[in-house]
Enzyme design. Structure first.
Site, mmCIF file in Angstrom:
data_model
loop_
_atom_site.group_PDB
_atom_site.id
_atom_site.type_symbol
_atom_site.label_atom_id
_atom_site.label_comp_id
_atom_site.label_asym_id
_atom_site.label_seq_id
_atom_site.Cartn_x
_atom_site.Cartn_y
_atom_site.Cartn_z
ATOM 1 N N GLU A 1 34.237 22.055 103.216
ATOM 2 C CA GLU A 1 35.510 21.401 102.901
ATOM 3 C C GLU A 1 36.659 22.272 103.361
ATOM 4 O O GLU A 1 37.819 22.007 103.054
ATOM 5 C CB GLU A 1 35.614 21.082 101.417
ATOM 6 C CG GLU A 1 35.495 22.280 100.503
ATOM 7 C CD GLU A 1 35.678 21.892 99.050
ATOM 8 O OE1 GLU A 1 36.786 21.460 98.727
ATOM 9 O OE2 GLU A 1 34.726 22.018 98.278
ATOM 10 N N CYS B 1 32.866 19.807 97.276
ATOM 11 C CA CYS B 1 31.671 20.664 97.152
ATOM 12 C C CYS B 1 30.372 19.889 97.315
ATOM 13 O O CYS B 1 29.298 20.482 97.340
ATOM 14 C CB CYS B 1 31.665 21.372 95.798
ATOM 15 S SG CYS B 1 33.049 22.485 95.600
ATOM 16 N N HIS C 1 26.052 23.112 89.990
ATOM 17 C CA HIS C 1 27.176 23.534 90.823
ATOM 18 C C HIS C 1 27.983 24.557 90.007
ATOM 19 O O HIS C 1 28.275 24.319 88.838
ATOM 20 C CB HIS C 1 28.035 22.316 91.188
ATOM 21 C CG HIS C 1 29.350 22.684 91.796
ATOM 22 N ND1 HIS C 1 29.444 23.432 92.942
ATOM 23 C CD2 HIS C 1 30.632 22.442 91.396
ATOM 24 C CE1 HIS C 1 30.721 23.626 93.235
ATOM 25 N NE2 HIS C 1 31.466 23.043 92.305
HETATM 26 P P1 HMG Z 1 42.825 28.406 82.556
HETATM 27 O O1 HMG Z 1 43.465 27.148 82.093
HETATM 28 O O2 HMG Z 1 43.728 29.534 82.950
HETATM 29 O O3 HMG Z 1 41.835 28.963 81.512
HETATM 30 O O4 HMG Z 1 41.894 28.124 83.805
HETATM 31 P P2 HMG Z 1 41.548 28.495 80.013
HETATM 32 O O5 HMG Z 1 42.747 28.737 79.187
HETATM 33 O O6 HMG Z 1 40.921 27.118 79.993
HETATM 34 O O7 HMG Z 1 40.458 29.589 79.657
HETATM 35 C C1 HMG Z 1 39.220 29.598 80.323
HETATM 36 C C2 HMG Z 1 38.170 30.072 79.317
HETATM 37 O O8 HMG Z 1 38.430 31.443 79.008
HETATM 38 C C3 HMG Z 1 38.205 29.316 77.988
HETATM 39 O O9 HMG Z 1 36.871 29.168 77.555
HETATM 40 C C4 HMG Z 1 38.957 30.279 77.073
HETATM 41 O O10 HMG Z 1 38.636 30.122 75.699
HETATM 42 C C5 HMG Z 1 38.456 31.606 77.598
HETATM 43 P P3 HMG Z 1 36.287 27.698 77.246
HETATM 44 O O11 HMG Z 1 37.145 27.106 76.207
HETATM 45 O O12 HMG Z 1 36.398 26.928 78.565
HETATM 46 O O13 HMG Z 1 34.887 27.923 76.823
HETATM 47 N N1 HMG Z 1 39.346 32.737 77.290
HETATM 48 C C6 HMG Z 1 38.905 33.944 76.915
HETATM 49 N N2 HMG Z 1 37.655 34.408 76.720
HETATM 50 C C7 HMG Z 1 37.525 35.721 76.343
HETATM 51 N N3 HMG Z 1 38.578 36.535 76.137
HETATM 52 C C8 HMG Z 1 39.856 36.109 76.318
HETATM 53 C C9 HMG Z 1 40.046 34.753 76.728
HETATM 54 N N4 HMG Z 1 41.140 33.999 77.000
HETATM 55 C C10 HMG Z 1 40.703 32.761 77.344
HETATM 56 N N5 HMG Z 1 40.895 36.943 76.105
HETATM 57 C C11 HMG Z 1 40.397 26.583 84.886
HETATM 58 C C12 HMG Z 1 40.585 27.570 83.752
HETATM 59 C C13 HMG Z 1 38.913 26.277 85.039
HETATM 60 C C14 HMG Z 1 41.142 25.298 84.567
HETATM 61 C C15 HMG Z 1 40.952 27.205 86.210
HETATM 62 O O14 HMG Z 1 40.279 28.391 86.506
HETATM 63 C C16 HMG Z 1 40.871 26.266 87.393
HETATM 64 O O15 HMG Z 1 41.697 25.380 87.564
HETATM 65 N N6 HMG Z 1 39.856 26.462 88.286
HETATM 66 C C17 HMG Z 1 39.687 25.670 89.493
HETATM 67 C C18 HMG Z 1 39.101 24.306 89.201
HETATM 68 C C19 HMG Z 1 37.648 24.371 88.802
HETATM 69 O O16 HMG Z 1 36.944 25.303 89.075
HETATM 70 N N7 HMG Z 1 37.173 23.280 88.140
HETATM 71 C C20 HMG Z 1 35.779 23.185 87.745
HETATM 72 C C21 HMG Z 1 35.267 21.756 87.745
HETATM 73 S S1 HMG Z 1 35.650 20.913 89.278
HETATM 74 C C22 HMG Z 1 34.497 21.577 90.418
HETATM 75 O O17 HMG Z 1 33.585 22.236 90.046
HETATM 76 C C23 HMG Z 1 34.741 21.272 91.867
HETATM 77 C C24 HMG Z 1 35.256 22.440 92.681
HETATM 78 O O18 HMG Z 1 34.211 23.366 92.925
HETATM 79 C C25 HMG Z 1 35.872 21.940 94.001
HETATM 80 C C26 HMG Z 1 35.109 20.987 94.877
HETATM 81 O O19 HMG Z 1 34.316 20.137 94.457
HETATM 82 O O20 HMG Z 1 35.406 21.008 96.067
HETATM 83 C C27 HMG Z 1 36.363 23.199 91.978
#
Ligand code: HMG
Length: 404
Positions: free
Chosen positions: A84, A116, A241
């Site tokens: 991609e 992906c 994935h």
């Molecule tokens: P965010 O909003 O900054 O993070 O980004 P958050 O606030 O949701 O925190 C993440 C986790 O860390 C949470 O755990 C928090 O509790 C924890 P959860 O509730 O999820 O179990 N946390 C802590 N843990 C320990 N100590 C601390 C602490 N603080 C917080 N101090 C987000 C997270 C995934 C949204 C961001 O990284 C993002 O946008 N990533 C890119 C998109 C992505 O990967 N999406 C996944 C599904 S889509 C997919 O897989 C397709 C993809 O590969 C692309 C394609 O298909 O081409 C992305």
């Protein structure tokens, strides 16, 4: 009629030379390191240098595949590249690969895109090509290759990565026999993650994308069960994935609870059923199309002997979205072949780059018409002794590659 025996015969990786340590990135971004290390569940993100792109990563993975598996480019009748982060709107990465690998002229060559999911689209098409009899004894080369980028300082930033996974797909495979025709697909038009044509960095509705992934898993898994997926041995392991490690943990809980397990039982099964598939992804990050197959490589690298003859599940998700759940059986000869493949060896060559250098690389990369002087490419060698490098574009904007 008996189902044909088709599947993954060999697998090889390639990664960029540089990586950023996520504890260091957390410090630079003013985030507690535990958030990235435990909350996101990853340790490093691989960073492509100026002479590395999806083509060089794909070529280096495929060369390693041939060298290590004993197969030859002359065996290939179909070459599909899932990506991609293609390098051209028209010319596919697969065409560059065809030239740089010296694949036969009588070869179907193309690129598959669906976020992906593109690598899985390639793999399942290759399986069907062989099962249909079109291969006539030849093998398919499926390469997943990507450089995953989000804006600096964005919440997606710690989930970047880069790398390629090359797979040889053929009849009577030595690693993993796939269950031909028994897959559960799911698709829906959603805007969870996208990259407009003029953007180098992905845009994402992060929390929505997590929900889309889980909904797609539910849909694909349900369909897989409906088409008889649960008939046969239970799944000893499942690879998901892996955009980041925590996502696979959430996915496993979701799937096991669909099986009627309690949340506690689902979480307790994670260490046995999933953890070993996340070792390599935690060292590299999201490699988009290759992420599921990096998880599979990680599982086989760690446990091929222990799970010989056992059935495993595979879940592929591509934003936008399309997903598929399918299964296969680890072959008895897999452990011996995995030792020969030395799957994780390319990671041993990687070097840490500091956050300031990573940010500098990104700033330089914003200049799309970069023309590095020929010969400026690194002379670092792979185990195979040659490493394809990107030199830049010529006066007609044709991309130029060479061996370092
Ligand atoms: P965010 O909003 O900054 O993070 O980004 P958050 O606030 O949701 O925190 C993440 C986790 O860390 C949470 O755990 C928090 O509790 C924890 P959860 O509730 O999820 O179990 N946390 C802590 N843990 C320990 N100590 C601390 C602490 N603080 C917080 N101090 C987000 C997270 C995934 C949204 C961001 O990284 C993002 O946008 N990533 C890119 C998109 C992505 O990967 N999406 C996944 C599904 S889509 C997919 O897989 C397709 C993809 O590969 C692309 C394609 O298909 O081409 C992305």
């Amino acid at each position: 009629m008996n189902a044909p025996h088709v599947g993954i015969d060999a697998i090889a990786l390639s990664v960029p030379r540089g990586y950023v340590d996520l504890a260091e990135l957390a410090e630079a971004r003013g985030v507690p390191p535990e958030k990235y290390l435990n909350g996101i569940g990853t340790r490093r993100m691989a960073i492509a240098g100026p002479d590395e792109d999806p083509v060089t990563l794909a070529v280096n993975a495929a060369r390693r595949l041939f060298e290590r598996s004993g197969a030859s480019p002359a065996d290939i009748g179909l070459c599909i590249v899932g990506t991609e982060t293609a390098v051209d709107h028209s010319k596919p990465v697969a065409a560059f690969l065809h030239g740089l690998l010296g694949l036969p002229r009588a070869c179907r060559v193309f690129e598959a895109k669906h976020a992906c999911f593109g690598g899985t689209a390639g793999l399942l098409n290759a399986v069907d090509w062989i099962a249909a009899g079109s291969a006539r004894g030849r093998a398919a080369l499926v390469v997943c290759t990507d450089v995953a980028r989000y804006p600096l300082g964005s919440s997606g930033e710690p989930t970047q990565g880069a790398g390629a996974v090359a797979m040889l797909v053929r009849q009577d495979p030595r690693l993993l026999g796939l269950e031909v025709g028994r897959t559960g697909a799911f698709a829906r038009d959603v805007h969870d993650f996208w990259r407009p044509l003029h953007h180098k960095e992905a845009l994402v509705d992060g929390h929505f994308s997590v929900q889309c992934y889980l909904d797609a898993l539910a849909g694909a898994y349900d369909e897989w069960r409906r088409v008889g997926g649960e008939e046969g041995a239970p799944l000893a392991r499942t690879c998901y994935h892996v955009p980041y490690g925590k996502m696979a943990r959430k996915a496993h809980r979701h799937r096991r609870m669909m099986d009627g397990w309690t949340e506690q039982a689902a979480d307790e099964s994670f260490a046995v059923e999933v953890a070993s598939s996340l070792v390599l992804p935690a060292q590299i990050g999201n490699v988009y199309t290759g992420s599921l197959y990096l998880a599979l490589a990680s599982l086989l690298d760690a446990e091929a002997k222990a799970i010989a003859g056992r059935r495993i599940g595979l879940f592929s998700y591509g934003s936008g979205c399309c997903a598929e759940f399918f299964a296969g059986t680890v072959k008895p000869e897999a452990a011996a072949l995995v030792a020969q493949l030395e799957i994780a060896a390319p990671l041993a060559d990687c070097e840490r780059i500091c956050v300031a250098d990573y940010e500098r690389l990104r700033a330089e990369d914003a200049l799309t018409d970069r023309r590095p002087a020929p010969g400026s490419a690194s002379a670092r060698q792979t185990l195979e002794g040659r490493r394809a490098v990107y030199l830049g574009v010529d006066a007609n904007e044709r991309r130029v590659y060479a061996d370092a």
